[in-house]
Design a protein around this motif. Structure first.
Motif, PDB file in Angstrom:
ATOM      1  N   PHE A 107       0.889  -1.149   0.000  1.00  0.00           N
ATOM      2  CA  PHE A 107       0.000   0.000   0.000  1.00  0.00           C
ATOM      3  C   PHE A 107       0.929   1.201   0.000  1.00  0.00           C
ATOM      4  CE2 PHE A 107      -2.714   3.313   1.452  1.00  0.00           C
ATOM      5  CZ  PHE A 107      -3.960   2.982   0.938  1.00  0.00           C
ATOM      6  N   CYS A 108       0.811   2.050  -1.011  1.00  0.00           N
ATOM      7  CA  CYS A 108       1.831   3.080  -1.196  1.00  0.00           C
ATOM      8  C   CYS A 108       1.237   4.396  -1.685  1.00  0.00           C
ATOM      9  CB  CYS A 108       2.900   2.580  -2.159  1.00  0.00           C
ATOM     10  SG  CYS A 108       2.290   1.909  -3.702  1.00  0.00           S
ATOM     11  N   SER A 109       2.110   5.381  -1.799  1.00  0.00           N
ATOM     12  CA  SER A 109       1.724   6.670  -2.367  1.00  0.00           C
ATOM     13  C   SER A 109       1.301   6.446  -3.815  1.00  0.00           C
ATOM     14  CB  SER A 109       2.893   7.654  -2.295  1.00  0.00           C
ATOM     15  OG  SER A 109       4.034   7.114  -2.940  1.00  0.00           O
ATOM     16  N   ALA A 110       0.581   7.387  -4.361  1.00  0.00           N
ATOM     17  CA  ALA A 110       0.050   7.258  -5.721  1.00  0.00           C
ATOM     18  C   ALA A 110       1.150   6.996  -6.750  1.00  0.00           C
ATOM     19  CB  ALA A 110      -0.758   8.495  -6.096  1.00  0.00           C
ATOM     20  N   ASP A 111       2.344   7.522  -6.512  1.00  0.00           N
ATOM     21  CA  ASP A 111       3.455   7.316  -7.454  1.00  0.00           C
ATOM     22  C   ASP A 111       4.279   6.069  -7.132  1.00  0.00           C
ATOM     23  OD1 ASP A 111       4.885   8.084  -5.201  1.00  0.00           O
ATOM     24  OD2 ASP A 111       5.796   9.842  -6.144  1.00  0.00           O
ATOM     25  N   GLY A 112       3.932   5.373  -6.048  1.00  0.00           N
ATOM     26  CA  GLY A 112       4.641   4.153  -5.670  1.00  0.00           C
ATOM     27  C   GLY A 112       5.918   4.382  -4.883  1.00  0.00           C
ATOM     28  N   ALA A 113       6.280   5.631  -4.625  1.00  0.00           N
ATOM     29  CA  ALA A 113       7.561   5.924  -3.979  1.00  0.00           C
ATOM     30  C   ALA A 113       7.578   5.632  -2.478  1.00  0.00           C
ATOM     31  CB  ALA A 113       7.939   7.384  -4.217  1.00  0.00           C
ATOM     32  N   MET A 114       6.470   5.888  -1.790  1.00  0.00           N
ATOM     33  CA  MET A 114       6.384   5.723  -0.330  1.00  0.00           C
ATOM     34  C   MET A 114       5.554   4.487   0.001  1.00  0.00           C
ATOM     35  SD  MET A 114       6.864   6.957   2.708  1.00  0.00           S
ATOM     36  CE  MET A 114       6.178   6.974   4.343  1.00  0.00           C
ATOM     37  N   THR A 115       6.080   3.589   0.819  1.00  0.00           N
ATOM     38  CA  THR A 115       5.351   2.390   1.239  1.00  0.00           C
ATOM     39  C   THR A 115       4.797   2.600   2.646  1.00  0.00           C
ATOM     40  OG1 THR A 115       6.743   0.941  -0.106  1.00  0.00           O
ATOM     41  CG2 THR A 115       5.539  -0.094   1.710  1.00  0.00           C
ATOM     42  N   TYR A 116       3.488   2.389   2.790  1.00  0.00           N
ATOM     43  CA  TYR A 116       2.826   2.499   4.090  1.00  0.00           C
ATOM     44  C   TYR A 116       2.622   1.127   4.731  1.00  0.00           C
ATOM     45  CZ  TYR A 116       1.908   7.214   2.495  1.00  0.00           C
ATOM     46  OH  TYR A 116       2.053   8.490   2.035  1.00  0.00           O
ATOM     47  N   ALA A 117       2.369   0.115   3.911  1.00  0.00           N
ATOM     48  CA  ALA A 117       2.175  -1.248   4.414  1.00  0.00           C
ATOM     49  C   ALA A 117       2.553  -2.215   3.297  1.00  0.00           C
ATOM     50  CB  ALA A 117       0.731  -1.465   4.843  1.00  0.00           C
ATOM     51  N   HIS A 118       2.890  -3.426   3.672  1.00  0.00           N
ATOM     52  CA  HIS A 118       3.257  -4.435   2.685  1.00  0.00           C
ATOM     53  C   HIS A 118       2.856  -5.794   3.221  1.00  0.00           C
ATOM     54  CE1 HIS A 118       6.550  -5.822   5.216  1.00  0.00           C
ATOM     55  NE2 HIS A 118       6.635  -4.547   5.564  1.00  0.00           N
ATOM     56  N   GLY A 119       2.724  -6.759   2.341  1.00  0.00           N
ATOM     57  CA  GLY A 119       2.375  -8.083   2.826  1.00  0.00           C
ATOM     58  C   GLY A 119       2.220  -9.099   1.717  1.00  0.00           C
ATOM     59  N   THR A 120       1.718 -10.257   2.120  1.00  0.00           N
ATOM     60  CA  THR A 120       1.432 -11.345   1.187  1.00  0.00           C
ATOM     61  C   THR A 120       0.092 -11.966   1.556  1.00  0.00           C
ATOM     62  OG1 THR A 120       2.581 -12.973   2.554  1.00  0.00           O
ATOM     63  CG2 THR A 120       3.861 -11.937   0.771  1.00  0.00           C
ATOM     64  N   ARG A 121      -0.497 -12.613   0.582  1.00  0.00           N
ATOM     65  CA  ARG A 121      -1.754 -13.318   0.788  1.00  0.00           C
ATOM     66  C   ARG A 121      -1.697 -14.598  -0.031  1.00  0.00           C
ATOM     67  NH1 ARG A 121      -7.660 -10.565  -0.194  1.00  0.00           N
ATOM     68  NH2 ARG A 121      -8.911 -12.292   0.542  1.00  0.00           N
TER      69      ARG A 121
END
Length: 152
Positions: A107-121
Motif C-alpha cells: 500500500f503506497c503513495s500514488a506514485d509508488g515511492a512511499m510504502t505504508y504497508a506491505h504483505g502477502t496473501r
C-alpha cells in the motif's frame, strides 16, 4: 480526475493500481484503520482481474477462478496514512502453483515511492461443488505469469 481514471505509474514488476482513501476509512485518531488496508488491497486485485476479463457476479458455479479462499494473510505496517486522498496498491504474484498462489502487495503513495504497508496473501482455488482445491484455468495462469515477480 478520480484515482480510477488516472494512469498508473510504471513499476518494474507487477502493477500499480490507484485507490482512494476516504474520510470514513480513517479511525478516531485520523489514521487509516488497520482493517482497511486488506480491503483496499482486495479492491485493487478485483479491479486488476476485472480489467483482464475475470470476475464474480454472485454465481459460485460460474465463478471459475474467482471461487477461491484465503489460506493466509500477512501484513506489516511501515508508516501511517493520515489523510484521505489518492494512493496506490502495488500488486504482483510471488508464486503461481497448480491450485494456489501467493501474491505480494504494497500500500503506497500514488506514485509508488512511499510504502505504508506491505504483505502477502495466499489463495487456494476451490471447486464450487466440493470446496476442494482445483487447478487454476489456463487463461488465469497466463495472466498470472505476467504478474510474477522475477528474481533480479
Amino acid at each position: 480526475m478520480t484515482a480510477e481514471t488516472q494512469a498508473a505509474p510504471v513499476v518494474s514488476y507487477g502493477r500499480l493500481v490507484p485507490v482512494v482513501v476516504h474520510f470514513d476509512d480513517l479511525d478516531a485518531l485520523g489514521l487509516l484503520h488497520n482493517a482497511r488496508y486488506p480491503v483496499m488491497v482486495e479492491r485493487a486485485w478485483t479491479a486488476l482481474w476485472h480489467e483482464r476479463g475475470f470476475g464474480f457476479d454472485g454465481d459460485w458455479e460460474a465463478a471459475g477462478d474467482f471461487c477461491n479462499a484465503v489460506k493466509e494473510l500477512r501484513i506489516g505496517y511501515e508508516a501511517p496514512v493520515n489523510r484521505p486522498g489518492a494512493y496506490a496498491v502495488h500488486l504482483w504474484l510471488e508464486r503461481l502453483g497448480n491450485t494456489g498462489l501467493t501474491y505480494g502487495f504494497r500500500f503506497c503513495s500514488a506514485d509508488g515511492a512511499m510504502t505504508y504497508a506491505h504483505g502477502t496473501r495466499v489463495l487456494v482455488r476451490l471447486d464450487a461443488a466440493t470446496l476442494r482445491p482445483t487447478p487454476w484455468s489456463e487463461p488465469f495462469r497466463a495472466v498470472g505469469r505476467e504478474l510474477l515477480r522475477r528474481a533480479s
